[in-house]
Design a protein around this motif. Sequence first.
Motif, PDB file in Angstrom:
ATOM      1  N   LYS A   1      -3.739 -18.477  -4.988  1.00 43.23           N
ATOM      2  CA  LYS A   1      -5.167 -18.367  -4.688  1.00 43.23           C
ATOM      3  C   LYS A   1      -5.667 -17.008  -5.182  1.00 43.23           C
ATOM      4  O   LYS A   1      -5.058 -15.985  -4.903  1.00 43.23           O
ATOM      5  CB  LYS A   1      -5.411 -18.517  -3.184  1.00 43.23           C
ATOM      6  N   TYR A   2      -6.788 -17.030  -5.916  1.00 38.32           N
ATOM      7  CA  TYR A   2      -7.297 -15.811  -6.533  1.00 38.32           C
ATOM      8  C   TYR A   2      -8.774 -15.601  -6.200  1.00 38.32           C
ATOM      9  O   TYR A   2      -9.555 -16.571  -6.154  1.00 38.32           O
ATOM     10  CB  TYR A   2      -7.156 -15.884  -8.064  1.00 38.32           C
TER      11      TYR A   2
ATOM     12  N   ASN B   1       0.765 -30.582 -13.324  1.00 32.97           N
ATOM     13  CA  ASN B   1       0.148 -30.819 -12.012  1.00 32.97           C
ATOM     14  C   ASN B   1       0.316 -29.655 -11.042  1.00 32.97           C
ATOM     15  O   ASN B   1       0.220 -29.840  -9.830  1.00 32.97           O
ATOM     16  CB  ASN B   1       0.664 -32.120 -11.379  1.00 32.97           C
ATOM     17  N   ASN B   2       0.587 -28.463 -11.560  1.00 33.49           N
ATOM     18  CA  ASN B   2       0.541 -27.272 -10.708  1.00 33.49           C
ATOM     19  C   ASN B   2      -0.912 -26.869 -10.506  1.00 33.49           C
ATOM     20  O   ASN B   2      -1.730 -26.953 -11.423  1.00 33.49           O
ATOM     21  CB  ASN B   2       1.307 -26.116 -11.366  1.00 33.49           C
ATOM     22  N   ILE B   3      -1.220 -26.422  -9.304  1.00 33.17           N
ATOM     23  CA  ILE B   3      -2.606 -26.130  -8.935  1.00 33.17           C
ATOM     24  C   ILE B   3      -2.769 -24.639  -8.676  1.00 33.17           C
ATOM     25  O   ILE B   3      -1.858 -23.974  -8.162  1.00 33.17           O
ATOM     26  CB  ILE B   3      -2.999 -26.926  -7.663  1.00 33.17           C
ATOM     27  N   SER B   4      -3.925 -24.101  -9.038  1.00 31.29           N
ATOM     28  CA  SER B   4      -4.311 -22.755  -8.607  1.00 31.29           C
ATOM     29  C   SER B   4      -5.793 -22.786  -8.234  1.00 31.29           C
ATOM     30  O   SER B   4      -6.554 -23.607  -8.750  1.00 31.29           O
ATOM     31  CB  SER B   4      -4.030 -21.714  -9.698  1.00 31.29           C
TER      32      SER B   4
ATOM     33  N   GLU C   1      -7.274 -28.549 -16.344  1.00 28.92           N
ATOM     34  CA  GLU C   1      -8.336 -29.435 -15.883  1.00 28.92           C
ATOM     35  C   GLU C   1      -9.009 -28.703 -14.721  1.00 28.92           C
ATOM     36  O   GLU C   1      -8.320 -28.243 -13.802  1.00 28.92           O
ATOM     37  CB  GLU C   1      -7.774 -30.777 -15.413  1.00 28.92           C
ATOM     38  N   VAL C   2     -10.322 -28.590 -14.759  1.00 27.54           N
ATOM     39  CA  VAL C   2     -11.021 -27.734 -13.804  1.00 27.54           C
ATOM     40  C   VAL C   2     -11.989 -28.565 -12.970  1.00 27.54           C
ATOM     41  O   VAL C   2     -12.759 -29.383 -13.495  1.00 27.54           O
ATOM     42  CB  VAL C   2     -11.784 -26.602 -14.522  1.00 27.54           C
TER      43      VAL C   2
ATOM     44  N   PHE D   1     -13.310 -23.048  -8.095  1.00 29.84           N
ATOM     45  CA  PHE D   1     -12.554 -23.792  -9.098  1.00 29.84           C
ATOM     46  C   PHE D   1     -11.165 -24.164  -8.599  1.00 29.84           C
ATOM     47  O   PHE D   1     -10.446 -23.326  -8.048  1.00 29.84           O
ATOM     48  CB  PHE D   1     -12.407 -22.975 -10.383  1.00 29.84           C
ATOM     49  N   VAL D   2     -10.832 -25.435  -8.808  1.00 31.72           N
ATOM     50  CA  VAL D   2      -9.460 -25.919  -8.663  1.00 31.72           C
ATOM     51  C   VAL D   2      -8.953 -26.160 -10.078  1.00 31.72           C
ATOM     52  O   VAL D   2      -9.521 -26.968 -10.818  1.00 31.72           O
ATOM     53  CB  VAL D   2      -9.408 -27.221  -7.845  1.00 31.72           C
TER      54      VAL D   2
END
Length: 403
Positions: A375-376, A342-345, A322-323, A335-336
Amino acid sequence: MNELVIRKEYIEFLQRHQDKPVIKVVSGVRRSGKSTLFKLFQDELISSGVEPSQIITMNFEDLTYQHLLEFMDLFQYLTSRLHPTKKTYIFLDEIQMIDNFEKVVDSLILNDKVDLYITGSNAYFLSSELATLLSGRYVQLNMLPLSFKEFVTWHRANGTQQSLAELYELYIKTSFPYALRIDNAMERFEYLQGLYSTVVLNDIIKRMNVQDVSILERIIAVLLSSIGSLITINKIKNTLISKGYKIAHQTIDRYVNGILDSLIMYEVKRYNIKGKALLENQSKYYTVDTGLRQLVLRDHLEDYGHILENIIYLELKRRGYEVYVGENNQFEVDFVAIDADNNISYYQVALTTLDEGTLKRELRALESIDDQYPKYLLTLDQFNKTANYNGIMKLNAIDWLLE
């Protein structure tokens, strides 16, 4: 030349759910490869021992089936052709053209000798309505045009010697599978023009009974030109007013929803990173294929930064996230991405960060986030293309797309 692209992840989805008592729903924009996916899967079935007589396949854009567009006629036709002793595999392409199609598929799925697969080309197939219509007995695959990895794999398999940078330049001209066969720029333009006209005419104008086509096309152009920028219905209205158009707020809202329903564009809502909550008042919009943007906006052909951002968004969707657009302490994160657990990057996208000022600006948004999720920073830099800035990983976008 091998003309078909083997779309491994999509085939595996169908294989996982084969012979299970659920409707397999494949949704996606027109010409994204849904019919070809069905053909490839049918070949897999036959190679595994399924007889051709056990397979029924119908595409309702084909006039051959014009006489079956009434749901009871279709139901009777299908039930009269079920295999007498073995399981029948039924593939119904562009089923949204059948009024009350849900009555047909809901009845068919009650038969344990039927394995059912359907496709649709509008967001009716992405909405919560589908769960109600199909009594919740379905699994869904949201199909996009080719990923860059699929695009490169096909070209390499067919002996292409072009570099990855050259293939990327070709990829951004269009990612629709059929265009792999087209070498001529004018022919590719004409193909995209035909596809775009079909989507606008059949999936927006006819479906929504649009009266002023010029305003609809102007709204599409505004959305495409605003990729990478936050936008509201009021902003669209003000842009149209400045061009001499008069239109009500409600009409713009309705037309935007019709554009999204056609699946040529996606809305990305804002997400408050600190409060872990969606924000309602502004969104970004991205196109399903950057070639369509170049088709409509002939003066945006070299807008490479926003093109890259669009491609990264689509790839995150392909990978099941989900973005959202992130907001944190007045900083915007491109973008999240949130996965099923429910892991976030977090992703920041820039054409290049070789300039020190640009690098600082792009890092600042990620540095403002105080959690420990990955974080990228993705760029097209070839020099200094990977780096670690206090835990923020800089990666080359082309390498990342090929992962």
